[in-house]
Design a protein around this motif. Structure first.
Motif, PDB file in Angstrom:
ATOM      1  N   MET A   1       0.846  -1.201   0.000  1.00 30.95           N
ATOM      2  CA  MET A   1       0.000   0.000   0.000  1.00 30.95           C
ATOM      3  C   MET A   1       0.879   1.248   0.000  1.00 30.95           C
ATOM      4  O   MET A   1       1.794   1.366   0.809  1.00 30.95           O
ATOM      5  CB  MET A   1      -0.911   0.002   1.228  1.00 30.95           C
TER       6      MET A   1
ATOM      7  N   ASP B   1      -3.744  -0.607  -6.429  1.00 32.65           N
ATOM      8  CA  ASP B   1      -4.678  -0.453  -5.318  1.00 32.65           C
ATOM      9  C   ASP B   1      -4.409  -1.509  -4.249  1.00 32.65           C
ATOM     10  O   ASP B   1      -3.954  -2.622  -4.546  1.00 32.65           O
ATOM     11  CB  ASP B   1      -6.114  -0.582  -5.810  1.00 32.65           C
ATOM     12  N   SER B   2      -4.694  -1.155  -3.005  1.00 33.86           N
ATOM     13  CA  SER B   2      -4.481  -2.098  -1.912  1.00 33.86           C
ATOM     14  C   SER B   2      -5.447  -1.787  -0.788  1.00 33.86           C
ATOM     15  O   SER B   2      -5.960  -0.675  -0.681  1.00 33.86           O
ATOM     16  CB  SER B   2      -3.048  -2.019  -1.393  1.00 33.86           C
ATOM     17  N   SER B   3      -5.696  -2.783   0.047  1.00 36.54           N
ATOM     18  CA  SER B   3      -6.604  -2.581   1.176  1.00 36.54           C
ATOM     19  C   SER B   3      -6.006  -3.167   2.447  1.00 36.54           C
ATOM     20  O   SER B   3      -5.291  -4.175   2.423  1.00 36.54           O
ATOM     21  CB  SER B   3      -7.968  -3.226   0.902  1.00 36.54           C
TER      22      SER B   3
ATOM     23  N   THR C   1      -7.362  -4.402   6.195  1.00 40.51           N
ATOM     24  CA  THR C   1      -8.569  -4.742   6.935  1.00 40.51           C
ATOM     25  C   THR C   1      -8.240  -4.989   8.402  1.00 40.51           C
ATOM     26  O   THR C   1      -7.153  -5.455   8.748  1.00 40.51           O
ATOM     27  CB  THR C   1      -9.242  -6.001   6.360  1.00 40.51           C
TER      28      THR C   1
ATOM     29  N   ARG D   1     -11.960  -1.109   7.117  1.00 41.19           N
ATOM     30  CA  ARG D   1     -11.239  -1.350   5.867  1.00 41.19           C
ATOM     31  C   ARG D   1     -10.733  -0.029   5.323  1.00 41.19           C
ATOM     32  O   ARG D   1     -11.481   0.943   5.207  1.00 41.19           O
ATOM     33  CB  ARG D   1     -12.150  -2.018   4.829  1.00 41.19           C
TER      34      ARG D   1
ATOM     35  N   LEU E   1      -8.861   1.527   1.996  1.00 38.43           N
ATOM     36  CA  LEU E   1      -8.532   1.259   0.593  1.00 38.43           C
ATOM     37  C   LEU E   1      -7.666   2.394   0.064  1.00 38.43           C
ATOM     38  O   LEU E   1      -8.019   3.574   0.177  1.00 38.43           O
ATOM     39  CB  LEU E   1      -9.805   1.145  -0.241  1.00 38.43           C
ATOM     40  N   SER E   2      -6.507   2.040  -0.508  1.00 33.22           N
ATOM     41  CA  SER E   2      -5.595   3.010  -1.098  1.00 33.22           C
ATOM     42  C   SER E   2      -5.650   2.888  -2.614  1.00 33.22           C
ATOM     43  O   SER E   2      -5.468   1.799  -3.161  1.00 33.22           O
ATOM     44  CB  SER E   2      -4.161   2.776  -0.593  1.00 33.22           C
ATOM     45  N   GLN E   3      -5.885   4.017  -3.295  1.00 32.45           N
ATOM     46  CA  GLN E   3      -5.980   4.038  -4.754  1.00 32.45           C
ATOM     47  C   GLN E   3      -5.146   5.186  -5.306  1.00 32.45           C
ATOM     48  O   GLN E   3      -4.764   6.102  -4.590  1.00 32.45           O
ATOM     49  CB  GLN E   3      -7.449   4.188  -5.191  1.00 32.45           C
TER      50      GLN E   3
END
Length: 255
Positions: free
Chosen positions: A163, A176-178, A180, A209, A211-213
């Motif tokens: 990330m 993209d990565s998440s 949790t 959660r 989320l990276s974008q």
């Protein structure tokens, strides 16, 4: 004297063996009389002028003997708790780039206060992160956190893939990565000694959660938590066997 009487024989030793290009050994040792209570040790090649190097940092043999001295004033006892950590720190580009990886482990964490004892927890964290201050970007390559309570799963945090979080003009170096996070069946009543007499009772379950974008320039979060069988008193008001659900979501651009 008094509750701090056990610290009368407490002391620390610092041993340093350093050259301009190498930390041969820096050791901070805690002791009580002749008994060793734990040690923090640093070693590895390090150029003090360039601020570049690769260091090994280890925290070893920390247990109730040292922790109880910390908690003595409040009457806290740490039981069979032990703490260990091993870490690798690399500095490059005159200290502008820092990479850190390692593990933290807290075993048999159990606290006793006012004749009340918490459940036994085991916590572990593994991480790998790079911060590039020149590029204004951080890349979290790995993160796993697990926690068990009396052998049952309580906490888990996990990174699906690397990330990136950027706060400048960094390009989209990773996809993209998440990340949790889940908390399962946390019983508030078990922690009453540390929450006070007015502490609520109930079971907490939570999920989150992140989320990276766009290379970390856009961050989105979702949070969902619930408390079942909630019992709480506030003055003359009393709530029993209630249920609360909280949900939230949001987005941040360029931090």
């Amino acid at each position: 004297e008094g509750v701090l009487a056990d610290m009368a024989a407490f002391g620390a030793e610092l041993d340093v063996d350093v050259t301009p290009t190498d930390i041969k050994g820096v050791a901070l040792r805690f002791k009580k009389g002749d008994a060793r209570l734990g040690e923090l040790h640093v070693s590895g090649p390090f150029d003090a002028e360039k601020l570049e190097g690769r260091l090994s940092i280890e925290l070893a043999d920390i247990d109730k003997q040292l922790l109880n001295l910390v908690g003595a004033k409040s009457g806290m006892d740490f039981g069979g708790t032990t703490i260990r950590s091993t870490n690798q720190i690399e500095l490059a580009k005159a200290g502008a780039t820092i990479t850190a990886s390692g593990q933290w482990a807290v075993s048999k964490l159990q606290l006793t206060l006012a004749n009340q004892t918490t459940p036994q927890l085991d916590l572990r964290a593994d991480y790998n992160v790079t911060v590039d201050r020149g590029q204004s970007v951080a890349v979290l390559r790995g993160l796993t956190v697990t926690g068990t309570q009396n052998g049952a799963a309580l906490l888990k945090a996990e990174l699906a893939s690397p990330m990136q979080i950027g706060w400048g003009s960094a390009n989209n170096a990773v996809g993209d990565s998440s990340l949790t996070l889940a908390v399962s069946s946390l019983n508030l009543a078990d922690w009453k000694p540390f929450l006070g007499e007015a502490a609520p009772a109930g079971l907490v379950n939570a999920k989150a959660r992140l989320l990276s974008q766009q290379g970390g320039k856009q961050l989105t979060f979702d949070f969902d938590t619930g408390i079942d069988h909630l019992t709480v008193s506030a003055g003359s008001n009393h709530i029993a066997d209630a249920a609360i659900t909280v949900q939230a979501s949001g987005k941040a651009n360029d931090l």
